[in-house]
Design a protein around this motif. Structure first.
Motif, PDB file in Angstrom:
ATOM      1  N   LEU B 216     -71.015 120.203 -38.515  1.00 37.27           N
ATOM      2  CA  LEU B 216     -70.823 120.874 -39.795  1.00 37.27           C
ATOM      3  C   LEU B 216     -69.787 121.983 -39.670  1.00 37.27           C
ATOM      4  O   LEU B 216     -68.898 122.108 -40.516  1.00 37.27           O
ATOM      5  CB  LEU B 216     -72.155 121.438 -40.312  1.00 37.27           C
ATOM      6  N   ALA B 219     -66.374 120.405 -39.437  1.00 39.40           N
ATOM      7  CA  ALA B 219     -65.929 119.813 -40.702  1.00 39.40           C
ATOM      8  C   ALA B 219     -65.502 120.902 -41.682  1.00 39.40           C
ATOM      9  O   ALA B 219     -64.452 120.798 -42.324  1.00 39.40           O
ATOM     10  CB  ALA B 219     -67.035 118.955 -41.302  1.00 39.40           C
ATOM     11  N   LEU B 220     -66.306 121.962 -41.771  1.00 42.24           N
ATOM     12  CA  LEU B 220     -65.969 123.050 -42.695  1.00 42.24           C
ATOM     13  C   LEU B 220     -64.658 123.710 -42.270  1.00 42.24           C
ATOM     14  O   LEU B 220     -63.794 123.991 -43.105  1.00 42.24           O
ATOM     15  CB  LEU B 220     -67.100 124.085 -42.723  1.00 42.24           C
ATOM     16  N   PRO B 389     -60.606 112.139 -45.037  1.00 46.03           N
ATOM     17  CA  PRO B 389     -61.738 112.339 -45.958  1.00 46.03           C
ATOM     18  C   PRO B 389     -62.900 111.400 -45.666  1.00 46.03           C
ATOM     19  O   PRO B 389     -64.057 111.829 -45.602  1.00 46.03           O
ATOM     20  CB  PRO B 389     -61.128 112.032 -47.321  1.00 46.03           C
ATOM     21  N   TRP B 390     -62.602 110.099 -45.450  1.00 44.59           N
ATOM     22  CA  TRP B 390     -63.683 109.148 -45.146  1.00 44.59           C
ATOM     23  C   TRP B 390     -64.342 109.510 -43.832  1.00 44.59           C
ATOM     24  O   TRP B 390     -65.555 109.454 -43.684  1.00 44.59           O
ATOM     25  CB  TRP B 390     -63.152 107.718 -45.030  1.00 44.59           C
ATOM     26  N   TYR B 392     -64.576 112.414 -42.127  1.00 45.27           N
ATOM     27  CA  TYR B 392     -65.462 113.581 -42.117  1.00 45.27           C
ATOM     28  C   TYR B 392     -66.668 113.364 -43.020  1.00 45.27           C
ATOM     29  O   TYR B 392     -67.771 113.845 -42.733  1.00 45.27           O
ATOM     30  CB  TYR B 392     -64.690 114.854 -42.480  1.00 45.27           C
ATOM     31  N   ALA B 393     -66.468 112.611 -44.113  1.00 45.59           N
ATOM     32  CA  ALA B 393     -67.609 112.312 -44.978  1.00 45.59           C
ATOM     33  C   ALA B 393     -68.643 111.512 -44.193  1.00 45.59           C
ATOM     34  O   ALA B 393     -69.847 111.776 -44.271  1.00 45.59           O
ATOM     35  CB  ALA B 393     -67.138 111.538 -46.205  1.00 45.59           C
ATOM     36  N   GLY B 394     -68.147 110.562 -43.395  1.00 46.74           N
ATOM     37  CA  GLY B 394     -69.053 109.769 -42.566  1.00 46.74           C
ATOM     38  C   GLY B 394     -69.747 110.632 -41.526  1.00 46.74           C
ATOM     39  O   GLY B 394     -70.953 110.493 -41.291  1.00 46.74           O
ATOM     40  N   MET B 396     -70.513 113.703 -41.753  1.00 46.52           N
ATOM     41  CA  MET B 396     -71.550 114.504 -42.411  1.00 46.52           C
ATOM     42  C   MET B 396     -72.819 113.677 -42.614  1.00 46.52           C
ATOM     43  O   MET B 396     -73.929 114.165 -42.410  1.00 46.52           O
ATOM     44  CB  MET B 396     -71.052 115.013 -43.767  1.00 46.52           C
ATOM     45  N   VAL B 397     -72.641 112.423 -43.040  1.00 43.62           N
ATOM     46  CA  VAL B 397     -73.820 111.577 -43.263  1.00 43.62           C
ATOM     47  C   VAL B 397     -74.576 111.387 -41.944  1.00 43.62           C
ATOM     48  O   VAL B 397     -75.800 111.507 -41.892  1.00 43.62           O
ATOM     49  CB  VAL B 397     -73.421 110.229 -43.886  1.00 43.62           C
ATOM     50  N   PHE B 398     -73.839 111.134 -40.860  1.00 40.06           N
ATOM     51  CA  PHE B 398     -74.496 110.917 -39.575  1.00 40.06           C
ATOM     52  C   PHE B 398     -75.121 112.206 -39.050  1.00 40.06           C
ATOM     53  O   PHE B 398     -76.175 112.182 -38.425  1.00 40.06           O
ATOM     54  CB  PHE B 398     -73.522 110.324 -38.561  1.00 40.06           C
ATOM     55  N   THR B 400     -76.423 114.632 -40.809  1.00 41.98           N
ATOM     56  CA  THR B 400     -77.690 114.889 -41.495  1.00 41.98           C
ATOM     57  C   THR B 400     -78.709 113.804 -41.149  1.00 41.98           C
ATOM     58  O   THR B 400     -79.900 114.077 -41.094  1.00 41.98           O
ATOM     59  CB  THR B 400     -77.500 114.950 -43.025  1.00 41.98           C
ATOM     60  N   LEU B 401     -78.222 112.596 -40.858  1.00 43.32           N
ATOM     61  CA  LEU B 401     -79.138 111.504 -40.498  1.00 43.32           C
ATOM     62  C   LEU B 401     -79.962 111.859 -39.262  1.00 43.32           C
ATOM     63  O   LEU B 401     -81.174 111.632 -39.225  1.00 43.32           O
ATOM     64  CB  LEU B 401     -78.347 110.220 -40.240  1.00 43.32           C
ATOM     65  N   LEU B 413     -83.538 120.444 -42.709  1.00 46.07           N
ATOM     66  CA  LEU B 413     -82.216 120.215 -43.282  1.00 46.07           C
ATOM     67  C   LEU B 413     -81.590 121.532 -43.727  1.00 46.07           C
ATOM     68  O   LEU B 413     -80.391 121.755 -43.574  1.00 46.07           O
ATOM     69  CB  LEU B 413     -82.353 119.237 -44.470  1.00 46.07           C
ATOM     70  N   ILE B 417     -77.990 123.277 -42.510  1.00 51.35           N
ATOM     71  CA  ILE B 417     -76.910 123.799 -43.357  1.00 51.35           C
ATOM     72  C   ILE B 417     -76.590 125.250 -42.978  1.00 51.35           C
ATOM     73  O   ILE B 417     -75.426 125.620 -42.809  1.00 51.35           O
ATOM     74  CB  ILE B 417     -77.305 123.678 -44.844  1.00 51.35           C
TER      75      ILE B 417
END
Lengths: 314, 504, 162
Positions: B216, B219-220, B389-390, B392-394, B396-398, B400-401, B413, B417
């Motif tokens: 995170l 990414a930020l 974009p794809w 880093y979006a991916g 983020m999903v992983f 949080t997963l 969660l 954050i």
């Protein structure tokens, strides 16, 4: 097509409860531990033996199982498909953490498996018997350091009970908590502590290899294949068993309770379960119904008394 | 020869078809995730931890081994082609490797990195196999006071000795130590800093903190960057190394290995120190020192080998003492603990089959990597062309997963954050991230060992220095803390900041 | 925790904010330690002592940070664009809120879409579509195949329970 599928799914969902009930078992611990292992073994056997059509395991780790217990009691009231695995450690944790939710808030079904506690010393120690160890403890409690699992856990309770039985003030015991059996074992083997307490299975290899001396076991009777007296035989009235159990949701009616109890009994009697116990080295300590209820109440009362004595519960 | 037999038994375990499959899945996933820009081995292991939850301990730990080595390998590919090292240990690889790529020699750079990693991984894993039993014998004689001293040493080296600011390193460490206080105190059962939130009872999950800080935070920070990142260098020409490339590489590989392994295996520095040292050595010994800075192949071969050798080296303290000295090792430790396995001397006694299976799996993974990856370089490069974009979006999903899969509670969660925002802030002001993670995992251990040592000695503080091992370790810690501060005052800070590391 | 300020124009100001943050953490540690029973047993070191020690360390570091700030020794962060950060944090917040009511797949798809939007990928509806595909794949692999327990909502029920 979509409607047909949906319809079929709906029909299936309605049809399943007719012959076998689905279960969701909560393991109130992280994946990999003893409770998780019990829950997953139940899942495998119940599905394989056709006791339940589909069984799901969820993990809610935390604080000796009290986090999961609290969530279970709150979320699954009246739901006959929800089960939770627990054990003696939970009894202690409920008390030491002052958990607002206790085992009274769920419906205990049956005790399934159990471990016996063992008291050991390093092979190089001059202590030869439990009598020697207790004599030392009586002379100077601080000089006898005990290695075992977490504070307030089964190992700690065993030492507390032994001290009390030997007429030593339990608040004076020098109990050194380690985060797991392995770590405690390193301290015992390294001659860092006077004695160690953990489950018999945990020490078995080392005792066989001659690096540790097994002084006593905590069962009521001597164990097959293990050459050590019980604590009781040595003259101290202490019997401790680290058991695991399964409980159902609160607020069930008698019919629902009976159905679950029957399923668990079927599980216990199955060949698959017998094989799991043999593979994992767990003793079958199946006890259900009122006998289990009475045993549980007795355990809770005894545990609370000893934790109060040790000074962990005020 | 005892090690040799055990290793053979381990190989028998590791060569079972299912285990081989786990290792294969591990190296493939590890490489694929490690290749992604901005993801170092620590984050690779943390992100892929959930994949192993469903497996049995043996399978998951072997998959782990594959992920670890794969992640290391993938990281070097990225630094050569993109000049965005995912971890500080790859910074040096990026210096020369990226220059080579710009000069159209990306192929040989990738090849020397891959083969160098293989050579170093092979030798270092064998060294691990032969050294570990000796360390275990020693470790069995160590008690709480020696462990406490070892942990103090690890704290000091991770935070204060290297890096460009002891102040910021120590601040990061103390943030980690403060977070480590949350939860039930293992020795007394007292609940600390839990604010009556039941999820905090067990303390802060290492993986949650690591994923938040690394994924995170990263990414930020990348999203908020205004300057666009470097372009990708296409691999043109052959992947094959010329005779002269081989000639110049092989000695560098060996030197890198023998620099990296000892540094990694000491309860001190991580892979970054090793790779910088190897770079310096290669530069000094090179026949053409003028090429350095313009794409000298030795400058890729040596540090890459050192990097991998050190990574294998960090497994020595991790497996034999249960002491993680890098963020990656801290996450691996968390992974072990997930399965109720406590790394340490007893692991070798109690779970000998598992440990030797793991070491053998590392060897297998190493071979798989070089066999698979030389031909598959093209595929990995394609992963680098995923639009950011794809990507880093991916991520983020992983990220949080992993958190949701372990414990699907909003509290967990929410912490993820919060720590993510903290990671962004740390990055912004140049605070290193690894000491926070190491502080979180080693903090409670150090505290418990201290209190155990004192309990056994019935409150006598001199027990902490009453054995030579403990006394010497504490003395070294004091030197490591004070000498760099003195050096910086004397204006010699550049040397240390040259070996600065920020993520692993 | 130790910082709450994003784009700082003056590094000095940031140093004071960081120092204040560290001191605040130290304060919380000391406050919590004061409420613990102080019983060190034979060790003489109880559960409250180590948090206290950490708190003193943090206070010391907070002081040094102020000094470093006065001297302007803190590195100057590059200029930051706040909008992408807000998009990503918004996505994370939405996932947190929606995870249990609507399930893993839609919540994660939204996180995916908003992160991609933060990185400049438009339009949002296409991001959501891509996110849904990815989240479904992740759910299938991790929940169904690897037996992780991911919160399911109506969408997951519809697709996977049949």
């Amino acid at each position: 097509m979509k409607h047909a599928l949906l319809g079929a799914a709906f029909a299936a969902a309605l049809a399943i409860p007719a012959y076998a009930q689905d279960y969701t078992i909560m393991a109130p611990a992280a994946p990999g531990g003893g409770w998780d292992g019990t829950a997953r073994a139940m899942q495998d056997v119940m599905q394989a033996e056709g006791i339940a059509a589909s069984v799901e395991v969820i993990n809610v780790p935390g604080a000796g199982g009290t986090v999961g217990l609290a969530q279970f009691a709150a979320d699954s009231a009246g739901d006959p498909t929800k089960l939770i695995v627990g054990g003696y450690v939970m009894v202690g944790a409920v008390l030491t953490n002052a958990s607002p939710v206790t085992l009274k808030d769920v419906t205990p079904i049956a005790r399934l498996t159990g471990d016996t506690q063992a008291i050991v010393v390093p092979a190089t120690s001059d202590i030869q018997s439990l009598g020697d160890l207790v004599a030392k403890l009586q002379a100077d409690p601080g000089a006898v350091s005990w290695a075992g699992g977490s504070a307030g856990g089964t190992d700690h309770i065993t030492v507390g009970l032994l001290a009390k039985a030997a007429g030593v003030d339990p608040t004076k015991i020098n109990y050194v908590a380690f985060s797991g059996g392995g770590e405690a074992m390193a301290a015992i083997l390294g001659n860092q502590v006077t004695a160690g307490v953990s489950s018999v299975g945990e020490f078995a290899e080392q005792v066989k290899a001659g690096t540790m001396r097994l002084l006593a076991v905590s069962s009521a009777e001597r164990l097959d294949g293990i050459d050590a007296p019980t604590i009781k035989e040595a003259g101290f009235d202490v019997v401790v068993q680290n058991w695991r159990m399964v409980a159902a949701a609160p607020g069930l009616n008698d019919e629902q309770k009976a159905k679950i109890a029957a399923d668990i009994e079927k599980l216990n009697g199955s060949a698959g379960w017998g094989k799991v116990l043999a593979d994992k080295g767990w003793a079958n300590t199946y006890l259900a119904g009122d006998a289990f209820g009475a045993q549980l109440d007795a355990d809770i009362a005894a545990t609370e008394a000893v934790l109060r004595d040790i000074g962990l519960v005020k | 020869m005892e090690s040799f037999n055990l290793l053979l038994q381990g190989l028998a375990t590791a060569l079972q078809p299912m285990i081989l499959l786990y290792a294969l899945v591990g190296v493939t996933l590890g490489t694929a995730v490690g290749v992604l820009p901005g993801i170092g081995p620590a984050l690779t292991v943390a992100l892929l931890l959930p994949v192993t939850y469903g497996l049995d301990p043996a399978g998951s730990i072997i998959m782990f081994a594959g992920i670890y080595y794969g992640g290391m390998y993938g990281g070097s590919t990225t630094s050569i082609l993109l000049n965005t090292p995912g971890e500080s240990a790859s910074i040096v690889t990026a210096i020369e490797g990226n220059r080579m790529a710009r000069a159209g020699r990306a192929g040989p750079a990738l090849a020397t990195a891959a083969i160098g990693s293989f050579v170093a991984g092979l030798i270092a894993t064998l060294l691990l196999a032969f050294l570990a039993p000796q360390v275990v014998k020693l470790a069995l004689t160590l008690g709480p006071r020696e462990y406490f001293a070892l942990m103090v040493l690890a704290f000091v080296t991770v935070s204060a000795t290297f890096g460009d600011s002891a102040l910021r390193g120590l601040t990061s460490l103390f943030i980690g130590l403060a977070l480590a206080c949350v939860g039930i105190d293992g020795l007394s059962g007292a609940a600390r800093l839990t604010f009556d939130v039941p999820q905090l009872m067990d303390g802060i999950e290492t993986t949650t903190l690591a994923v938040a800080l690394f994924a995170l935070g990263e990414a930020l920070a990348v999203a908020a960057m205004i300057t666009p990142p470097d372009a990708l260098h296409r691999v043109t020409g052959s992947v094959k190394m010329t005779a002269s490339d081989w000639q110049r590489s092989w000695k560098a590989w060996l030197r890198g290995t023998f620099i990296g392994f000892p540094i990694g295996s000491m309860p001190a520095g991580g892979a970054d120190v090793a790779s910088f040292l190897s770079y310096a050595v290669e530069k000094k010994l090179a026949k053409h020192p003028e090429e350095f800075g313009h794409g000298a192949i030795e400058g890729v071969a040596g540090p890459e080998a050192a990097n991998n050798a050190a990574a294998a080296g960090t497994l020595v303290p991790l497996l034999t003492l249960g002491l993680p000295t890098t963020a990656t090792a801290a996450i691996m430790l968390a992974g072990f603990q997930q399965f109720g396995l406590q790394p340490g001397p007893l692991l070798f006694v109690m779970n000998a089959e598992l440990v030797w299976g793991l070491i053998a799996a590392l060897l297998v993974a190493n071979v798989m990597l070089v066999v698979l990856n030389l031909p598959l370089i093209g595929l990995w490069i394609r992963l680098l062309t995923i639009p950011r974009p794809w990507l880093y979006a991916g991520i983020m999903v992983f990220a949080t997963l992993g958190c949701i899969g372990l414990n699907p509670s909003p509290v967990e969660l929410g912490m993820l954050i919060l720590f993510g925002i903290m990671g962004y802030g740390l990055r912004l002001y140049g605070y290193p991230v690894a000491p926070v993670v190491v502080g979180l995992i080693l903090g409670p251990m150090a505290e418990q060992q201290l209190r155990r040592a004192l309990a056994i000695a019935q409150g006598d503080w001199t027990t902490l220095v009453s054995t030579p091992v403990a006394a010497i370790l504490l003395l070294i810690s004091a030197l490591f803390l004070l000498v760099p501060i003195v050096l910086r005052f004397a204006g010699r800070g550049q040397v240390l900041s040259a070996v600065a590391g920020d993520s692993d | 925790m130790s910082q709450g300020d994003f784009p700082a124009r003056r590094p000095q100001g940031a140093a004071f904010a960081i120092a204040a943050g560290l001191a605040a953490v130290a304060g919380v540690l000391l406050w919590d330690a004061a409420g613990l029973k102080q019983d060190g047993g034979y060790a003489g070191v109880g559960p409250a002592d180590v948090p206290r020690l950490v708190a003193y360390g943090l206070l010391l570091l907070s002081g040094f940070t102020v000094i470093a700030g006065l001297r302007g020794e803190l590195p100057q962060p590059p200029r930051q664009a706040p909008a992408p950060v807000l998009w990503i944090l918004g996505g994370l917040g939405l996932q947190l809120v929606l995870l249990h009511p609507v399930g893993f797949v839609p919540a994660s798809a939204l996180l995916f879409a908003m992160t991609a939007r933060g990185f400049g990928q438009k339009p949002l509806w296409r991001n959501i579509a891509v996110g849904l595909v990815l989240a479904l794949a992740v759910y299938a692999v991790f929940d169904r195949l690897l037996k992780l327990n991911l919160p399911g909502g109506p969408l997951e029920q519809l697709i996977f329970q049949g």
